[in-house]
Design an enzyme around this catalytic site. Structure first.
Site, PDB file in Angstrom:
ATOM      1  N   LYS A  11       0.809  -1.212   0.000  1.00 45.51           N
ATOM      2  CA  LYS A  11       0.000   0.000   0.000  1.00 45.51           C
ATOM      3  C   LYS A  11       0.850   1.273   0.000  1.00 45.51           C
ATOM      4  O   LYS A  11       2.049   1.246   0.250  1.00 45.51           O
ATOM      5  CB  LYS A  11      -0.972  -0.016   1.178  1.00 45.51           C
ATOM      6  CG  LYS A  11      -2.194  -0.891   0.913  1.00 45.51           C
ATOM      7  CD  LYS A  11      -3.327  -0.602   1.864  1.00 45.51           C
ATOM      8  CE  LYS A  11      -4.619  -1.217   1.334  1.00 45.51           C
ATOM      9  NZ  LYS A  11      -5.738  -1.015   2.278  1.00 45.51           N
ATOM     10  N   ARG A  27      -4.595  -9.779   4.265  1.00 48.56           N
ATOM     11  CA  ARG A  27      -4.863  -9.765   2.817  1.00 48.56           C
ATOM     12  C   ARG A  27      -3.546  -9.476   2.109  1.00 48.56           C
ATOM     13  O   ARG A  27      -2.901  -8.452   2.369  1.00 48.56           O
ATOM     14  CB  ARG A  27      -5.911  -8.703   2.496  1.00 48.56           C
ATOM     15  CG  ARG A  27      -6.396  -8.704   1.059  1.00 48.56           C
ATOM     16  CD  ARG A  27      -7.544  -7.710   0.899  1.00 48.56           C
ATOM     17  NE  ARG A  27      -8.070  -7.739  -0.463  1.00 48.56           N
ATOM     18  CZ  ARG A  27      -7.659  -6.961  -1.446  1.00 48.56           C
ATOM     19  NH1 ARG A  27      -6.676  -6.078  -1.225  1.00 48.56           N
ATOM     20  NH2 ARG A  27      -8.202  -7.042  -2.653  1.00 48.56           N
TER      21      ARG A  27
END
Length: 291
Positions: A227, A261
């Site tokens: 991210k 995840r």
């Protein structure tokens, strides 16, 4: 509320406290931020899912729309991208858990009918029908936090008095609301949703103080993989963020996260197995030295 329960019949799974679950990402999108559509083709998506299962994924997360800004995608097209793939995956891997990454009730219902076990709503109940979809089908539900953003938007300036306290209170409210709407309490996870409605310092603070979310009793899912907060911390593009992701994953595991995840399943699985063994909730696979 420490035991998480997902799936039905032969694929029913319980994840006890101290057991880490890996959620593998398979995006049926041509424009995902990391792989740029590497699993958009049906056969490539099947290959990726097969590999993820082999590498130790507990659940496959299937998405048909990228999280970032872009042109709206009709619900019918999102269903076409995800539901036939979920049906094929269910046939090929009858025991694997499957989640649908969507913020639309219609997509969630179609995906669960095709074999999905979990609704991963990354846009915080924007479509209130998501709760009814989980309640009516018995599927699990991820309650996320986006700071009130509409789907696929980026906040211009994120401001919180105390981001962790606000996220904690909002997520508990969301989880309790889900229960009131009929969602199974033992199928609910909460996700602080790093980057969504937050700047890098917020995401770092959430990671550092993740234990405060875990202390709520609701199982915590983190979606950290490659991210922007990791990229901005290390000044690296998505392709070079694996090591940073693993560092954040280890800290999150030590602070109580339960599901992760991930794009990189094998690396994530091995890291989490090591953390679990150090913590004492998992035995070494092949202990020999000086025994």
């Amino acid at each position: 509320m420490t035991t998480l329960r997902l799936g039905v019949e032969e694929r029913y799974r319980e994840f006890a406290e101290g057991e880490f679950a890996v959620m593998a990402i398979v995006n049926r999108t041509p424009d995902s931020f990391f792989d740029q559509g590497a699993t958009f083709a049906f056969d490539k998506a099947i290959e990726a899912a097969d590999q993820a299962v082999t590498q130790g994924a507990d659940i496959i997360d299937v998405g048909g729309v990228k999280a970032g800004e872009g042109e709206p995608l009709p619900v019918e097209e999102e269903i076409e991208r995800t539901v036939p793939f979920i049906a094929a995956l269910r046939t090929m891997h009858p025991r694997v858990l499957i989640s649908i990454d969507t913020f639309h009730e219609a997509v969630a219902r179609a995906a669960v009918a095709a074999g999905a076990d979990l609704i991963n709503d990354t846009w915080a109940g924007w479509d209130k029908g998501i709760y009814a979809a989980a309640a009516d089908t018995g599927a699990g539900l991820v309650c996320s936090h986006t700071g009130g953003l509409a789907p696929r938007t980026i906040v211009k300036k994120a401001v919180y008095d105390d981001v962790v306290d606000q996220v904690r209170r909002d997520l508990v409210t969301s989880a309790e609301y889900a229960v009131q709407r009929g969602v199974r309490p033992d199928g609910i996870l909460i996700d602080p949703t790093h980057d969504f409605g937050k700047h890098t310092y917020h995401s770092l603070e959430l990671t550092r103080r993740l234990g405060e979310l875990a202390a709520t009793g609701w199982p915590v899912l983190v979606a950290l993989s490659r991210k922007d907060f990791i990229g901005e911390t290390l000044d690296l593009p998505p392709k070079e963020r694996l090591f940073g992701t693993l560092g954040a994953t280890a800290v999150s595991a030590l602070n109580g996260a339960r599901m992760f995840r991930a794009h990189d399943v094998r690396a994530t699985r091995e890291l989490l197995d090591m953390v679990a063994t150090i913590q004492g909730s998992r035995e070494p696979k092949a202990p020999m030295r000086s025994l």
